[in-house]
Enzyme design. Structure first.
Site, PDB file in Angstrom:
ATOM      1  CE  LYS A   1      27.552 -68.452  -5.537  1.00  0.00           C
ATOM      2  NZ  LYS A   1      27.038 -69.794  -5.474  1.00  0.00           N
TER       3      LYS A   1
HETATM    4  C1  LIG Z   1      26.450 -70.995  -4.694  1.00  0.00           C
HETATM    5  C2  LIG Z   1      27.203 -72.082  -4.069  1.00  0.00           C
HETATM    6  C3  LIG Z   1      26.917 -73.440  -4.311  1.00  0.00           C
HETATM    7  C4  LIG Z   1      25.685 -73.911  -5.040  1.00  0.00           C
HETATM    8  O1  LIG Z   1      25.487 -73.356  -6.278  1.00  0.00           O
HETATM    9  P1  LIG Z   1      23.967 -73.095  -6.797  1.00  0.00           P
HETATM   10  O2  LIG Z   1      24.170 -72.688  -8.213  1.00  0.00           O
HETATM   11  O3  LIG Z   1      23.399 -72.047  -5.925  1.00  0.00           O
HETATM   12  O4  LIG Z   1      23.249 -74.401  -6.675  1.00  0.00           O
HETATM   13  C5  LIG Z   1      27.753 -74.386  -3.767  1.00  0.00           C
HETATM   14  N1  LIG Z   1      28.807 -74.051  -3.015  1.00  0.00           N
HETATM   15  C6  LIG Z   1      29.103 -72.775  -2.740  1.00  0.00           C
HETATM   16  C7  LIG Z   1      30.316 -72.466  -1.925  1.00  0.00           C
HETATM   17  C8  LIG Z   1      28.308 -71.753  -3.240  1.00  0.00           C
HETATM   18  O5  LIG Z   1      28.596 -70.476  -2.941  1.00  0.00           O
END
Ligand SMILES: *Cc1c(COP(=O)(O)O)cnc(C)c1O
Length: 382
Positions: free
Chosen positions: A188
């Site tokens: 992210k």
């Molecule tokens: C990564 C992601 C999540 C979940 O986050 P995690 O930290 O992986 O649990 C939820 N929604 C979207 C759109 C994502 O890209």
């Protein structure tokens, strides 16, 4: 192929570390305080200050952020939650986790996001919440339907997993008063290794999430150390963020202006390079508002183009196969024409902070060759 170990165009995504993360983790390990500690709370305060909001609650993942935010919004069995189908499956799993049902909304093919109209089309008598997904980092502004949603007791829980740092007008995403959920997973915009953060809309929501994330026990470690018992005040899960993860996030936040700058610069380089290519439709973002998270195009003959580029060593991907067509969510399937059309066309190009502008030219040249080989009419305009 070069023997370089730098994550390059072979990788769809890749974390970017600034170098001081390992020392920050070592310091936590030496302290002996691995769990939730003042390091985690320091990270919460830093994120809140950065976003310009009164409070932020750190949790173990973006999935946990969505789950606890829905609980804090009072969503439960018998409720429906409006959600786009093209999102990481966590968004839908969080709805199931609270015992509610997803009500899939269609999307604008130009942004891959819901619009006011598409949200209102999907809202029904049992709707308790809407989860707009800020796809690729784009802000989704539902302010024009806010009054109507509030009137009907419908909460807005933003899935801002892609959108840390993005702006919605002059404010950062998270500062609009809704429950906002960030992910700090490995790829992210900002990473803690794993982690998430909820920006609560009210102090009551903050308290509710702090209780849930600590298995329903509110007293601090220090308070518990001086007592023969502790109090379990409500439902909870082991959802807090470890100090190890928070220490990584603190370093990443220190350098976030570099992250923003790099992601915007690379995204503009893609936009320039792709402008010369026929038959490709860029899923556009405004890099003055968004901190771009993905670079996506829509192409004809996507599966062929995908296979061709993979064979050329280009790390393309697809974000994401629609959830309403997944076996686990089949009972909530309904026709979503725009979603089903773009699902066949979307292709994610490598996008991460290790890339150089030469890598981007290399990807776009290969894309041009793959398109020629695959043939097919250009994608319909959005
Ligand atoms: C990564 C992601 C999540 C979940 O986050 P995690 O930290 O992986 O649990 C939820 N929604 C979207 C759109 C994502 O890209």
């Amino acid at each position: 192929m070069s023997a370089s170990s730098r994550p390059d165009a072979r990788c769809t995504a890749s974390p970017y570390l600034y170098g001081r993360e390992a020392a920050a983790v070592a310091q936590v390990l030496e302290s002996g305080q691995y769990g939730h500690s003042e390091v985690t709370e320091g990270f919460e305060r830093r994120v809140a200050d950065f976003l310009g909001v009164p409070d932020a609650v750190a949790v173990a993942s973006g999935t946990a952020a969505l789950h606890t935010a829905l609980l804090a919004a009072g969503v439960g069995p018998g409720h429906e939650v409006v959600v786009p189908s093209i999102t990481w499956c966590s968004t839908v799993q969080a709805i199931l986790a609270v015992g509610a049902s997803p009500r899939f909304a269609d999307i604008d093919p130009g942004t891959l996001c819901v619009t006011d109209q598409l949200v209102m089309d999907a809202v029904g008598p049992d709707t308790a919440a809407v989860i707009p997904v800020l796809f690729g980092g784009r802000p989704v502004d539902l302010s024009r339907i806010r009054a109507e949603l509030t009137e009907r007791n419908i909460a807005v829980v933003e899935d801002a997993a892609h959108a840390f740092g993005s702006r919605n007008g002059r404010r950062r995403v998270g500062a609009t008063g809704d429950l906002t959920c960030f992910s700090f997973g490995p790829v992210k915009n900002l990473t803690c290794g794993q982690g998430g953060m909820v920006i609560p809309g009210t102090p009551e929501e903050a308290d509710a999430i702090r209780l849930i994330r600590m298995v329903g026990v509110v007293q601090s470690q220090a308070e518990r150390a001086n007592a023969t018992s502790y109090r379990v005040d409500g439902f909870g899960l082991r959802y807090q963020m470890s100090s190890i993860n928070a220490a990584i996030g603190l370093v990443q936040l220190d350098d976030f202006d570099t992250t923003e700058h790099t992601r915007r610069t690379l995204w503009r380089a893609y936009r320039r390079a792709l402008a010369g290519l026929d038959g490709v439709r860029l899923v556009d973002v405004d890099p003055d508002q968004a901190v771009p998270h993905l670079c996506q195009v829509r192409v004809p003959n996507r599966d062929k183009v995908f296979a061709d580029l993979r064979a050329r060593g280009i790390g393309v991907g697809v974000h994401y196969p629609p959830n309403h067509l997944q076996p686990a969510f089949a009972q909530w399937r309904r026709p979503l024409p725009a979603t089903e059309q773009v699902a066949e066309e979307i292709l994610t190009l490598p996008f991460h902070q290790h890339l150089t502008e030469d890598d981007i030219d290399h990807v776009v040249t290969a894309l041009g060759q793959a398109l020629k080989t695959a043939g097919g009419a250009p994608c319909a305009s959005s």
